[in-house]
Design a protein around this motif. Structure first.
Motif, PDB file in Angstrom:
ATOM      1  N   PRO A 177      75.152  27.940  27.823  1.00 25.16           N
ATOM      2  CA  PRO A 177      74.240  28.801  28.604  1.00 25.16           C
ATOM      3  C   PRO A 177      73.016  29.243  27.805  1.00 25.16           C
ATOM      4  N   ARG A 178      73.188  29.462  26.501  1.00 24.07           N
ATOM      5  CA  ARG A 178      72.035  29.876  25.688  1.00 24.07           C
ATOM      6  C   ARG A 178      71.010  28.754  25.586  1.00 24.07           C
ATOM      7  N   VAL A 179      71.471  27.515  25.433  1.00 18.66           N
ATOM      8  CA  VAL A 179      70.544  26.382  25.359  1.00 18.66           C
ATOM      9  C   VAL A 179      69.818  26.221  26.687  1.00 18.66           C
ATOM     10  N   ARG A 180      70.556  26.328  27.797  1.00 16.36           N
ATOM     11  CA  ARG A 180      69.921  26.205  29.117  1.00 16.36           C
ATOM     12  C   ARG A 180      68.901  27.319  29.350  1.00 16.36           C
ATOM     13  N   ASN A 181      69.224  28.547  28.957  1.00 14.62           N
ATOM     14  CA  ASN A 181      68.305  29.665  29.114  1.00 14.62           C
ATOM     15  C   ASN A 181      67.048  29.446  28.274  1.00 14.62           C
ATOM     16  N   HIS A 182      67.240  29.015  27.031  1.00 14.77           N
ATOM     17  CA  HIS A 182      66.092  28.762  26.160  1.00 14.77           C
ATOM     18  C   HIS A 182      65.228  27.639  26.722  1.00 14.77           C
ATOM     19  N   LEU A 183      65.862  26.604  27.239  1.00 12.95           N
ATOM     20  CA  LEU A 183      65.123  25.490  27.818  1.00 12.95           C
ATOM     21  C   LEU A 183      64.371  25.933  29.069  1.00 12.95           C
ATOM     22  N   GLY A 184      64.980  26.813  29.865  1.00 14.18           N
ATOM     23  CA  GLY A 184      64.325  27.292  31.083  1.00 14.18           C
ATOM     24  C   GLY A 184      63.099  28.139  30.813  1.00 14.18           C
ATOM     25  N   ASN A 185      63.033  28.754  29.638  1.00 16.21           N
ATOM     26  CA  ASN A 185      61.888  29.599  29.280  1.00 16.21           C
ATOM     27  C   ASN A 185      60.907  28.893  28.360  1.00 16.21           C
ATOM     28  N   SER A 186      61.013  27.584  28.237  1.00 17.75           N
ATOM     29  CA  SER A 186      60.142  26.841  27.333  1.00 17.75           C
ATOM     30  C   SER A 186      59.128  26.016  28.131  1.00 17.75           C
ATOM     31  N   PRO A 187      58.178  25.408  27.433  1.00 18.01           N
ATOM     32  CA  PRO A 187      57.225  24.535  28.132  1.00 18.01           C
ATOM     33  C   PRO A 187      57.887  23.318  28.777  1.00 18.01           C
ATOM     34  N   PHE A 188      59.130  23.037  28.408  1.00 19.22           N
ATOM     35  CA  PHE A 188      59.835  21.886  28.954  1.00 19.22           C
ATOM     36  C   PHE A 188      60.693  22.252  30.166  1.00 19.22           C
TER      37      PHE A 188
END
Length: 189
Positions: free
Chosen positions: A17-28
């Motif tokens: 979930p942390r990776v998904r959250n970080h990815l959701g808030n990134s330019p990607f």
């Protein structure tokens, strides 16, 4: 040992979930649907095993192309990119020469005739990138044949190891449960 494996599994499941959250808030973030379909950030048994296998195979690629190669293979096989990238770190300046010697010997086993291992003879008596490149060229065709063979062998071993390590705690729980049931059945009689 089993407590550590269980703790590692819990940590990996908490990491998703942390990776998904970080990815959701990134330019990607716009790539997230494609990444989700590919299971590139799933910390489950099959994607982890495929990611480790991809990383072990691509770890033998020379130079800075190991992680991009692993990312491409993980996207193709739907493996975990984090596990794949971490698995490439088994190759480093200390391990690359012994791995290439093993790959040379594997290639020499497959090729007809005797293939002698070229001696390491750096100019000036020291280690340099140029000397390493020259030695790799002297290894020749047996190295080119042996690298994929070694990569596939390491990938198969890594894939199997992840599956075994993932199932060990479940098998131990099953044994404990059966023992508990036998104990309870013995006290009822």
């Amino acid at each position: 040992m089993m407590e550590r494996l269980c703790a590692l599994r819990r940590w990996l499941r908490g990491l998703e979930p942390r990776v998904r959250n970080h990815l959701g808030n990134s330019p990607f973030a716009h790539l997230q649907p494609w990444l989700e379909r590919r299971a590139l950030f799933r910390f489950q048994r099959q994607p982890l095993a495929l990611g480790v296998a991809a990383g072990l195979f691509c770890g033998l690629i020379p130079g800075p192309l190991q992680i991009p190669g692993t990312l491409a293979v993980c996207a193709w096989l739907r493996g975990n990119v984090v596990a794949g990238a971490v698995a490439t770190f088994y190759t480093n300046p200390l391990t690359i020469m012994p791995l290439y010697v093993v790959a040379f010997h594997l290639g020499a086993l497959v090729m007809p005739g005797e293939q002698p291992l070229p001696a390491w003879s750096p100019e000036g008596g020291g280690f340099s990138v140029e000397a390493m490149g020259g030695w790799m060229q002297a290894l020749g065709i047996p190295l080119l044949v042996g690298l994929p063979a070694l990569g596939l062998t390491l990938a198969a071993l890594g894939y199997a190891a992840v599956h075994v390590l993932w199932l060990v705690p479940a098998l131990q729980r099953k044994r404990r449960w059966q023992k508990c049931r036998e104990t309870l059945a013995g006290t009822d009689a």
